[in-house]
Design a protein around this motif. Structure first.
Motif, PDB file in Angstrom:
ATOM      1  N   ALA A   3     122.648 128.061   3.646  1.00 55.71           N
ATOM      2  CA  ALA A   3     122.010 128.739   4.773  1.00 55.71           C
ATOM      3  C   ALA A   3     121.161 127.753   5.555  1.00 55.71           C
ATOM      4  O   ALA A   3     120.583 126.829   4.991  1.00 55.71           O
ATOM      5  N   PRO A   4     121.097 127.923   6.874  1.00 57.00           N
ATOM      6  CA  PRO A   4     120.228 127.070   7.686  1.00 57.00           C
ATOM      7  C   PRO A   4     118.793 127.163   7.199  1.00 57.00           C
ATOM      8  O   PRO A   4     118.342 128.241   6.785  1.00 57.00           O
ATOM      9  N   ASP A   6     116.071 127.411   8.686  1.00 56.05           N
ATOM     10  CA  ASP A   6     115.189 128.286   9.449  1.00 56.05           C
ATOM     11  C   ASP A   6     115.662 129.733   9.433  1.00 56.05           C
ATOM     12  O   ASP A   6     115.117 130.575  10.127  1.00 56.05           O
ATOM     13  N   ASP A   7     116.669 130.055   8.654  1.00 51.65           N
ATOM     14  CA  ASP A   7     117.211 131.408   8.596  1.00 51.65           C
ATOM     15  C   ASP A   7     116.727 132.084   7.320  1.00 51.65           C
ATOM     16  O   ASP A   7     117.365 132.003   6.273  1.00 51.65           O
ATOM     17  N   CYS A   8     115.590 132.788   7.412  1.00 50.40           N
ATOM     18  CA  CYS A   8     115.014 133.413   6.224  1.00 50.40           C
ATOM     19  C   CYS A   8     115.843 134.600   5.747  1.00 50.40           C
ATOM     20  O   CYS A   8     115.824 134.929   4.558  1.00 50.40           O
ATOM     21  N   LEU A   9     116.580 135.252   6.654  1.00 50.65           N
ATOM     22  CA  LEU A   9     117.446 136.343   6.237  1.00 50.65           C
ATOM     23  C   LEU A   9     118.600 135.833   5.383  1.00 50.65           C
ATOM     24  O   LEU A   9     118.931 136.414   4.350  1.00 50.65           O
ATOM     25  N   ALA A  10     119.202 134.725   5.813  1.00 45.06           N
ATOM     26  CA  ALA A  10     120.309 134.156   5.048  1.00 45.06           C
ATOM     27  C   ALA A  10     119.824 133.611   3.702  1.00 45.06           C
ATOM     28  O   ALA A  10     120.544 133.686   2.697  1.00 45.06           O
ATOM     29  N   ARG A  11     118.592 133.096   3.669  1.00 41.85           N
ATOM     30  CA  ARG A  11     118.035 132.595   2.411  1.00 41.85           C
ATOM     31  C   ARG A  11     117.548 133.728   1.520  1.00 41.85           C
ATOM     32  O   ARG A  11     117.228 133.515   0.361  1.00 41.85           O
ATOM     33  N   CYS A  16     109.855 137.469   5.571  1.00 41.60           N
ATOM     34  CA  CYS A  16     110.804 137.056   6.609  1.00 41.60           C
ATOM     35  C   CYS A  16     110.454 137.744   7.919  1.00 41.60           C
ATOM     36  O   CYS A  16     110.605 138.964   8.058  1.00 41.60           O
ATOM     37  N   ALA A  18     112.050 137.402  10.685  1.00 41.78           N
ATOM     38  CA  ALA A  18     113.273 137.859  11.343  1.00 41.78           C
ATOM     39  C   ALA A  18     113.623 139.278  10.929  1.00 41.78           C
ATOM     40  O   ALA A  18     114.192 140.043  11.719  1.00 41.78           O
ATOM     41  N   TYR A  19     113.303 139.643   9.698  1.00 44.60           N
ATOM     42  CA  TYR A  19     113.589 141.009   9.264  1.00 44.60           C
ATOM     43  C   TYR A  19     112.754 142.002  10.069  1.00 44.60           C
ATOM     44  O   TYR A  19     113.251 143.051  10.496  1.00 44.60           O
ATOM     45  N   THR A  22     114.203 142.226  13.734  1.00 43.24           N
ATOM     46  CA  THR A  22     115.554 142.784  13.890  1.00 43.24           C
ATOM     47  C   THR A  22     115.682 144.201  13.340  1.00 43.24           C
ATOM     48  O   THR A  22     116.612 144.922  13.699  1.00 43.24           O
TER      49      THR A  22
END
Length: 225
Positions: A3-4, A6-11, A16, A18-19, A22
């Motif tokens: 996972a990138p 900077d992508d806390c959702l993917a990690r 997070c 982003a959660y 979104t």
């Protein structure tokens, strides 16, 4: 593929941002349902608890059965309570509300009754000497003096209801509990933590609002302190 960074959702991080951005509308709807279920159940519980407490205070023989039955209801595990109510209410929000109402009766009835019993007898006698009838005595003297104890029970019942609403996720009406339950099944860390924190925030906010209401309704307790 990793996972990138900077992508806390993917990690699948616990915290997070982003959660939050979104899923804002999902969190809002769940929190609103949580507050609605809590408020409706506690208000119905209060409406039922007041006459029960008055009956227990008026007729001594009624105190034992009223307190005994409400205590027994409080000891029933939440899953068992919902299962017992299921044939009556089905898979609906009413099922959750009914269960929470029954749980709240123990706390509300006991505290209202304790407050009424704590009213000094000489105060009642003085009010009767001034021409107060039973209804006026209750409304103008006894209930105001019983208010601190009653509000203490209301605060505890409300915080307990905020917690118990989450169990309603088993029938699809658990407010933030729906998100917690779904997040635990999928190990969605951000969803579990965010919904749990919001439950705590709602409980604390409700308790503080009721405390403020209590202080507004009982100014004499502030002057004494």
């Amino acid at each position: 593929m990793t996972a990138p960074p900077d992508d806390c959702l993917a990690r699948n991080d616990w915290v997070c941002g982003a959660y939050l951005s979104t899923r804002r509308h999902i969190l809002w709807e769940a929190a609103l349902q949580h507050v609605q279920l809590t408020a409706v159940s506690v208000l119905i519980g209060l409406v039922l608890a007041l006459p029960l407490a008055l009956a227990a205070r008026r007729w001594h023989w009624a105190a034992g059965p009223v307190l005994g039955v409400t205590t027994i209801l409080y000891t029933i595990p939440s899953l068992a309570m919902f299962s017992l109510l299921l044939p009556v209410y089905g898979l609906s929000a009413s099922l959750v509300v009914a269960g929470l109402v029954l749980y709240s009766l123990t706390l509300l009835v006991r505290n209202i009754l304790a407050g009424l019993r704590a009213v000094p007898e000489d105060t009642r006698q003085a009010a009767r000497g001034m021409g107060y009838g039973p209804v006026r005595l209750l409304v103008a003297v006894e209930l105001p003096l019983a208010l601190p104890a009653a509000m203490a029970g209301l605060r505890i019942a409300t915080v307990s209801a905020v917690s118990l609403v989450t169990i309603g996720a088993i029938v699809g009406y658990g407010g933030l509990g729906n998100l917690i339950y779904a997040g635990m099944n999928t190990y969605f860390k951000a969803q579990v933590l965010t919904a749990s924190v919001l439950c705590v925030v709602i409980a604390v906010a409700a308790d503080l609002l009721l405390l403020l209401l209590q202080r507004l309704l009982t100014p004499w307790t502030r002057s004494r302190s």
